[in-house]
Write an enzyme that holds these catalytic residues in place. Sequence first.
Site, PDB file in Angstrom:
ATOM      1  N   GLU A  33      73.709  32.317   5.876  1.00  0.00           N
ATOM      2  CA  GLU A  33      74.415  31.832   7.068  1.00  0.00           C
ATOM      3  C   GLU A  33      75.724  31.182   6.636  1.00  0.00           C
ATOM      4  N   LEU A  38      72.090  26.219  10.207  1.00  0.00           N
ATOM      5  CA  LEU A  38      71.283  27.294  10.795  1.00  0.00           C
ATOM      6  C   LEU A  38      71.264  27.139  12.323  1.00  0.00           C
ATOM      7  N   THR A  41      74.666  30.741  17.252  1.00  0.00           N
ATOM      8  CA  THR A  41      75.367  30.394  18.491  1.00  0.00           C
ATOM      9  C   THR A  41      74.461  29.520  19.348  1.00  0.00           C
ATOM     10  N   GLY A 115      77.629  36.881   4.126  1.00  0.00           N
ATOM     11  CA  GLY A 115      77.018  38.076   3.550  1.00  0.00           C
ATOM     12  C   GLY A 115      77.822  39.312   3.901  1.00  0.00           C
ATOM     13  N   VAL A 184      76.778  33.940  33.681  1.00  0.00           N
ATOM     14  CA  VAL A 184      75.914  32.805  33.355  1.00  0.00           C
ATOM     15  C   VAL A 184      76.714  31.627  32.772  1.00  0.00           C
ATOM     16  N   VAL A 238      92.456  38.420  36.964  1.00  0.00           N
ATOM     17  CA  VAL A 238      93.471  37.556  36.368  1.00  0.00           C
ATOM     18  C   VAL A 238      94.503  38.468  35.727  1.00  0.00           C
ATOM     19  N   GLY A 273      82.184  37.444  29.242  1.00  0.00           N
ATOM     20  CA  GLY A 273      81.223  38.188  28.432  1.00  0.00           C
ATOM     21  C   GLY A 273      81.442  37.931  26.954  1.00  0.00           C
ATOM     22  N   ARG A 274      80.541  38.473  26.144  1.00  0.00           N
ATOM     23  CA  ARG A 274      80.628  38.292  24.695  1.00  0.00           C
ATOM     24  C   ARG A 274      80.603  39.656  24.022  1.00  0.00           C
ATOM     25  N   HIS A 445      47.523  22.324  43.129  1.00  0.00           N
ATOM     26  CA  HIS A 445      48.205  21.819  44.324  1.00  0.00           C
ATOM     27  C   HIS A 445      48.483  20.329  44.155  1.00  0.00           C
TER      28      HIS A 445
HETATM   29  P1  FAD Z   1      73.747  34.179  16.885  1.00  0.00           P
HETATM   30  O1  FAD Z   1      72.985  33.091  17.492  1.00  0.00           O
HETATM   31  O2  FAD Z   1      75.142  34.406  17.340  1.00  0.00           O
HETATM   32  O3  FAD Z   1      73.735  33.911  15.310  1.00  0.00           O
HETATM   33  C1  FAD Z   1      74.435  34.706  14.415  1.00  0.00           C
HETATM   34  C2  FAD Z   1      74.782  33.877  13.207  1.00  0.00           C
HETATM   35  O4  FAD Z   1      75.256  34.754  12.195  1.00  0.00           O
HETATM   36  C3  FAD Z   1      75.896  32.871  13.429  1.00  0.00           C
HETATM   37  O5  FAD Z   1      75.466  31.579  13.102  1.00  0.00           O
HETATM   38  C4  FAD Z   1      77.020  33.330  12.497  1.00  0.00           C
HETATM   39  O6  FAD Z   1      77.712  32.246  11.888  1.00  0.00           O
HETATM   40  C5  FAD Z   1      76.253  34.093  11.448  1.00  0.00           C
HETATM   41  N1  FAD Z   1      77.035  35.116  10.758  1.00  0.00           N
HETATM   42  C6  FAD Z   1      77.860  36.048  11.297  1.00  0.00           C
HETATM   43  N2  FAD Z   1      78.361  36.845  10.339  1.00  0.00           N
HETATM   44  C7  FAD Z   1      77.853  36.396   9.165  1.00  0.00           C
HETATM   45  C8  FAD Z   1      77.995  36.813   7.829  1.00  0.00           C
HETATM   46  N3  FAD Z   1      78.739  37.864   7.496  1.00  0.00           N
HETATM   47  N4  FAD Z   1      77.337  36.111   6.874  1.00  0.00           N
HETATM   48  C9  FAD Z   1      76.557  35.052   7.174  1.00  0.00           C
HETATM   49  N5  FAD Z   1      76.383  34.619   8.442  1.00  0.00           N
HETATM   50  C10 FAD Z   1      77.021  35.295   9.423  1.00  0.00           C
HETATM   51  N6  FAD Z   1      70.612  32.581  25.521  1.00  0.00           N
HETATM   52  C11 FAD Z   1      69.437  32.233  26.070  1.00  0.00           C
HETATM   53  O7  FAD Z   1      68.443  32.942  25.888  1.00  0.00           O
HETATM   54  N7  FAD Z   1      69.302  31.094  26.816  1.00  0.00           N
HETATM   55  C12 FAD Z   1      70.353  30.282  27.054  1.00  0.00           C
HETATM   56  O8  FAD Z   1      70.203  29.264  27.723  1.00  0.00           O
HETATM   57  C13 FAD Z   1      71.612  30.620  26.497  1.00  0.00           C
HETATM   58  N8  FAD Z   1      72.669  29.824  26.683  1.00  0.00           N
HETATM   59  C14 FAD Z   1      73.868  30.156  26.105  1.00  0.00           C
HETATM   60  C15 FAD Z   1      74.956  29.340  26.346  1.00  0.00           C
HETATM   61  C16 FAD Z   1      76.186  29.644  25.801  1.00  0.00           C
HETATM   62  C17 FAD Z   1      77.362  28.726  26.047  1.00  0.00           C
HETATM   63  C18 FAD Z   1      76.313  30.787  24.962  1.00  0.00           C
HETATM   64  C19 FAD Z   1      77.637  31.120  24.315  1.00  0.00           C
HETATM   65  C20 FAD Z   1      75.238  31.621  24.731  1.00  0.00           C
HETATM   66  C21 FAD Z   1      74.006  31.309  25.312  1.00  0.00           C
HETATM   67  N9  FAD Z   1      72.892  32.128  25.134  1.00  0.00           N
HETATM   68  C22 FAD Z   1      71.703  31.803  25.715  1.00  0.00           C
HETATM   69  C23 FAD Z   1      72.961  33.354  24.329  1.00  0.00           C
HETATM   70  C24 FAD Z   1      72.387  33.091  22.922  1.00  0.00           C
HETATM   71  O9  FAD Z   1      73.082  32.035  22.330  1.00  0.00           O
HETATM   72  C25 FAD Z   1      72.489  34.343  22.072  1.00  0.00           C
HETATM   73  O10 FAD Z   1      71.923  35.442  22.749  1.00  0.00           O
HETATM   74  C26 FAD Z   1      71.756  34.149  20.757  1.00  0.00           C
HETATM   75  O11 FAD Z   1      72.290  33.077  20.037  1.00  0.00           O
HETATM   76  C27 FAD Z   1      71.837  35.419  19.911  1.00  0.00           C
HETATM   77  O12 FAD Z   1      71.162  35.211  18.714  1.00  0.00           O
HETATM   78  P2  FAD Z   1      71.540  36.021  17.392  1.00  0.00           P
HETATM   79  O13 FAD Z   1      70.596  35.542  16.351  1.00  0.00           O
HETATM   80  O14 FAD Z   1      71.613  37.454  17.680  1.00  0.00           O
HETATM   81  O15 FAD Z   1      73.034  35.581  17.025  1.00  0.00           O
HETATM   82  P1  NAI Z   2      78.345  37.573  31.716  1.00  0.00           P
HETATM   83  O1  NAI Z   2      78.322  38.997  31.342  1.00  0.00           O
HETATM   84  O2  NAI Z   2      77.109  36.889  32.140  1.00  0.00           O
HETATM   85  O3  NAI Z   2      79.377  37.373  32.930  1.00  0.00           O
HETATM   86  C1  NAI Z   2      80.710  37.726  32.847  1.00  0.00           C
HETATM   87  C2  NAI Z   2      81.284  37.768  34.250  1.00  0.00           C
HETATM   88  O4  NAI Z   2      82.687  37.916  34.129  1.00  0.00           O
HETATM   89  C3  NAI Z   2      80.769  38.945  35.070  1.00  0.00           C
HETATM   90  O5  NAI Z   2      80.415  38.477  36.346  1.00  0.00           O
HETATM   91  C4  NAI Z   2      81.960  39.893  35.117  1.00  0.00           C
HETATM   92  O6  NAI Z   2      82.006  40.673  36.282  1.00  0.00           O
HETATM   93  C5  NAI Z   2      83.117  38.915  35.055  1.00  0.00           C
HETATM   94  N1  NAI Z   2      84.358  39.468  34.512  1.00  0.00           N
HETATM   95  C6  NAI Z   2      84.507  40.307  33.460  1.00  0.00           C
HETATM   96  N2  NAI Z   2      85.825  40.551  33.252  1.00  0.00           N
HETATM   97  C7  NAI Z   2      86.504  39.821  34.171  1.00  0.00           C
HETATM   98  C8  NAI Z   2      87.882  39.638  34.452  1.00  0.00           C
HETATM   99  N3  NAI Z   2      88.812  40.247  33.731  1.00  0.00           N
HETATM  100  N4  NAI Z   2      88.222  38.812  35.460  1.00  0.00           N
HETATM  101  C9  NAI Z   2      87.271  38.174  36.198  1.00  0.00           C
HETATM  102  N5  NAI Z   2      85.940  38.328  35.977  1.00  0.00           N
HETATM  103  C10 NAI Z   2      85.577  39.125  34.973  1.00  0.00           C
HETATM  104  O7  NAI Z   2      79.051  36.839  30.486  1.00  0.00           O
HETATM  105  P2  NAI Z   2      79.133  35.315  30.097  1.00  0.00           P
HETATM  106  O8  NAI Z   2      78.908  34.436  31.269  1.00  0.00           O
HETATM  107  O9  NAI Z   2      80.399  35.187  29.326  1.00  0.00           O
HETATM  108  O10 NAI Z   2      77.911  35.154  29.116  1.00  0.00           O
HETATM  109  C11 NAI Z   2      77.830  35.936  27.909  1.00  0.00           C
HETATM  110  C12 NAI Z   2      76.410  36.152  27.508  1.00  0.00           C
HETATM  111  O11 NAI Z   2      75.808  34.938  27.120  1.00  0.00           O
HETATM  112  C13 NAI Z   2      75.586  36.733  28.642  1.00  0.00           C
HETATM  113  O12 NAI Z   2      75.234  38.044  28.277  1.00  0.00           O
HETATM  114  C14 NAI Z   2      74.386  35.881  28.744  1.00  0.00           C
HETATM  115  O13 NAI Z   2      73.221  36.634  28.610  1.00  0.00           O
HETATM  116  C15 NAI Z   2      74.484  34.876  27.590  1.00  0.00           C
HETATM  117  N6  NAI Z   2      74.205  33.548  28.148  1.00  0.00           N
HETATM  118  C16 NAI Z   2      72.945  33.288  28.609  1.00  0.00           C
HETATM  119  C17 NAI Z   2      72.656  32.093  29.191  1.00  0.00           C
HETATM  120  C18 NAI Z   2      71.299  31.867  29.726  1.00  0.00           C
HETATM  121  O14 NAI Z   2      70.396  32.620  29.396  1.00  0.00           O
HETATM  122  N7  NAI Z   2      71.076  30.831  30.526  1.00  0.00           N
HETATM  123  C19 NAI Z   2      73.652  31.034  29.329  1.00  0.00           C
HETATM  124  C20 NAI Z   2      74.951  31.436  28.855  1.00  0.00           C
HETATM  125  C21 NAI Z   2      75.184  32.637  28.266  1.00  0.00           C
END
Ligand code: FAD
Ligand code: NAI
Length: 466
Positions: A33, A38, A41, A115, A184, A238, A273-274, A445
């Site tokens: 990592e 650890l 995200t 890595g 979200v 936008v 989105g991501r 209940h």
């Molecule tokens: P990540 O958690 O992104 O971990 C990947 C790791 O790999 C990172 O730490 C990075 O530094 C490391 N890495 C990358 N490249 C390398 C490399 N070459 N060498 C070594 N290390 C490396 N999901 C939910 O289910 N519930 C939620 O409530 C939720 N809330 C969220 C809120 C926000 C604001 C955000 C941004 C996301 C949220 N998510 C949520 C989504 C969730 O965070 C991700 O789906 C999840 O973290 C993905 O896990 P992962 O292990 O695939 O990757």
């Molecule tokens: P998202 O995919 O949930 O939503 C993005 C939104 O932006 C969509 O409604 C889309 O139509 C809109 N959009 C896209 N391009 C646009 C533009 N140019 N102008 C205006 N609107 C536009 O993505 P978000 O919210 O960034 O989250 C990323 C990921 O993180 C999601 O896939 C989600 O699963 C994960 N996440 C999960 C959480 C949870 O489980 N509670 C909390 C936060 C994130």
Amino acid sequence: MSAYDVIIIGGGPGGYNCAIRAGQLGLKTAIVEKRGKLGGTCLNVGCIPSKALLHASHYYETAEKKFAGMGIKATGLSVDLPKMMDLKLDAVDGLTKGVEFLMKKNKVDYIKGAGRLLGGSRVEISEEGGAKTVHDAKNIVIATGSEPASLPGVEIDEDRIVSSTGALDLTAIPKKLIVIGAGVIGLELGSVWRRLGAEVTVVEYLDRVTPTMDAEISKQFQRTLAKQGMKFQMSSKVVAIERLKAGVHVAIEPAKGGERKALEADIVLVAIGRRPYTTDLGLEAAGVRFDQRGFIETEHFATNIPGVWAIGDCTHGPMLAHKAEEEGIAVAQKCAGLWGHVNYDVIPNVVYTDPEIASVGKTEEELKAAGVDYSVGKFPFLANSRARTNHETEGFAKILEDKAAKRVVGAHLMGVGVGELIGEICVAMEFGASAEDIARTCHAHPTMSEAIREAAKGVDGWLMQA
Ligand code: FAD
Ligand code: NAI
């Protein structure tokens, strides 16, 4: 050079759960990592810090707006933002250290560094101290996650134009916040800052919020958020963001084209989105196939290169921590020669707003498109005794059953605490339950969970309490 059974690149929920399970199964395992901590995200800049701020800001808003109505007098309320941020960090620190402990407990080597695939079974690690080491592994698991996407030509500076990472770390409550994207992240973090006092405007390209969710939920969810004070510019795109001396200008146009309009704010949150994160990973050199958007292509978690696997956000499927976790466990099992499987039909999805939204399985729209004949059972929290008692009656529970198969194939909930209630439906679906199985199960209940039972009765037409 050391030899491992499994080297996992990335220490998020995908990577660390894969490591724990591989360690449990007796495989010689290393996790690499590069962020210095650890948890990925999720623990560092995602699920955990966002839920910490949602929780604290919810208490603040409850005290401010609802206490009086409950007969609780609270005066002199104000927000201590540094304290709130400290509490968030405390949760993050505790949990990331907990994951580190779990690596030790399961005899996993934790290597701090980046890595890179060298091809074949070799991984190069640029370690934190500067050393470069090469390791050999029978299995390499790519779990490098994702990063925020941005708009073309827009630079995220994490100061005034922020991604979720910056929005989780603001040092002052903005007067005006523009959120781009009603997904979200936009709705959760928009809710945090609105509750703390910001005027929040959400700009969304499509005509409804959380567009992939059940349409009925989306509609009511947006109405509720609007009632709470969130403003919406729907069907809008936008076209420019300009950083001013103080604040930002955001130019928007109707999605179908038309007259341009300018919005002004202190901070803009880009939440559209991501995208998969695979920078400097050596995918091309190693011959690992990925699609046009950068997602690593897999078949049952295996990439096209034997011994190289990919899990979590860097590959296809919902970008959720628990999806990454499931895949991590499945791959560890496969590396140990056992079965490994993920049921993508039962991956719950929760939005942690107030009320919460929780769903699992198919939406009505998906069932219609697939030509599935289905029954709907629906129950409003307005008729649930616990919700009435707590004066938290917003929302409903909806259960969808495939008529021919007599199986629950989807559930869509909106209400206080439904993020916890959805687990019951997930278990039911994994066991292939019918709605009747849920309806004939005794529920305590007075609890919100009785609404699930009632909705299940509704599927077979014997709703009793509404
Ligand atoms: P990540 O958690 O992104 O971990 C990947 C790791 O790999 C990172 O730490 C990075 O530094 C490391 N890495 C990358 N490249 C390398 C490399 N070459 N060498 C070594 N290390 C490396 N999901 C939910 O289910 N519930 C939620 O409530 C939720 N809330 C969220 C809120 C926000 C604001 C955000 C941004 C996301 C949220 N998510 C949520 C989504 C969730 O965070 C991700 O789906 C999840 O973290 C993905 O896990 P992962 O292990 O695939 O990757
Ligand atoms: P998202 O995919 O949930 O939503 C993005 C939104 O932006 C969509 O409604 C889309 O139509 C809109 N959009 C896209 N391009 C646009 C533009 N140019 N102008 C205006 N609107 C536009 O993505 P978000 O919210 O960034 O989250 C990323 C990921 O993180 C999601 O896939 C989600 O699963 C994960 N996440 C999960 C959480 C949870 O489980 N509670 C909390 C936060 C994130």
